[in-house]
Write an enzyme that holds these catalytic residues in place. Structure first.
Site, PDB file in Angstrom:
ATOM      1  N   ILE A  98       0.846  -1.187   0.000  1.00 54.75           N
ATOM      2  CA  ILE A  98       0.000   0.000   0.000  1.00 54.75           C
ATOM      3  C   ILE A  98       0.884   1.240   0.000  1.00 54.75           C
ATOM      4  O   ILE A  98       1.752   1.396   0.864  1.00 54.75           O
ATOM      5  CB  ILE A  98      -0.905   0.022   1.256  1.00 54.75           C
ATOM      6  CG1 ILE A  98      -1.719  -1.272   1.346  1.00 54.75           C
ATOM      7  CG2 ILE A  98      -1.809   1.251   1.250  1.00 54.75           C
ATOM      8  CD1 ILE A  98      -2.366  -1.481   2.719  1.00 54.75           C
ATOM      9  N   CYS A  99       0.641   2.132  -0.939  1.00 55.49           N
ATOM     10  CA  CYS A  99       1.363   3.400  -1.000  1.00 55.49           C
ATOM     11  C   CYS A  99       0.523   4.435  -0.253  1.00 55.49           C
ATOM     12  O   CYS A  99      -0.388   5.044  -0.811  1.00 55.49           O
ATOM     13  CB  CYS A  99       1.574   3.813  -2.460  1.00 55.49           C
ATOM     14  SG  CYS A  99       2.484   5.362  -2.632  1.00 55.49           S
TER      15      CYS A  99
END
Length: 161
Positions: A98-99
Site C-alpha cells: 500500500i502506497c
C-alpha cells in the site's frame, strides 16, 4: 513481505506489548466501523477484515489486511499489506503493498491500528476507479523474494485518491 513469507522478527518490546494489548482491548470493546479483527494468539501479527463502505466502488466487498508490528512499535510504524487478493486501487499493488504516507514517512506514535485502518478505508472510499498503479508490474517484479514495502522509497505525490 507477503502473508506466506516468514520474516525473522524480533520479540516485541515491553512497551510494544503493553500498547498492543491496550489497542486490542479498545478494538474489541469498540471496533472501527467496517472492520473486524480475526482473533489470534499472535500479538505481533493481526489480520483485520475490511468491508468496503456503502456508496463506494468497494461496497459489499471484503478484504483482509495483515498488520505486522515491529519490535519498537509504536515508535516504528507497523507493516500493513493487503492479503491476496488485494483490491484494485491506484495506490494498492497486486502484491498487497500500500502506497500511503502514514505507513512510512508520516507515521506518528500517536497513531493506532484503528486510525491506520480508517485511513485505508478512506483511501479506498475516495477512489473514482478500480485500477492498479501504473507501475504495478515493475514494482511487483522488483519485490519478489519477500521484499518488505518498508524497504521501498515511496513517492507520495497524489493525495486525490
Amino acid at each position: 513481505m507477503t502473508s506466506s513469507s516468514s520474516p525473522s522478527r524480533k520479540v516485541l518490546s515491553k512497551i510494544a506489548c503493553n500498547r498492543l494489548q491496550k489497542e486490542l482491548a479498545e478494538w474489541q470493546a469498540s471496533p472501527p466501523g467496517g472492520f473486524s479483527y480475526k482473533v489470534s494468539d499472535n500479538l505481533q501479527r493481526w489480520v483485520v477484515e475490511v468491508s468496503g463502505a456503502e456508496g463506494t466502488l468497494y461496497a459489499g466487498e471484503k478484504y483482509q489486511l495483515q498488520v505486522d508490528f515491529p519490535e519498537h512499535y509504536p515508535m516504528e510504524a507497523p507493516q500493513v499489506i493487503f492479503m491476496h487478493p488485494a483490491p484494485m486501487h491506484p495506490h494498492i499493488y497486486s502484491n498487497g503493498h500500500i502506497c500511503l504516507d502514514i505507513l512510512y514517512d508520516s507515521w506518528s506514535p500517536a497513531m493506532t491500528v484503528s486510525s491506520v485502518c480508517i485511513s485505508i478505508l478512506s483511501m479506498l472510499s475516495s477512489s473514482p476507479a478500480k485500477e492498479r498503479p501504473t507501475d504495478n508490474d515493475r514494482y511487483v517484479r522488483n519485490c519478489r523474494n519477500g521484499r518488505s514495502p518498508k524497504e521501498t522509497r515511496w513517492w507520495f505525490h497524489d493525495d486525490k485518491v
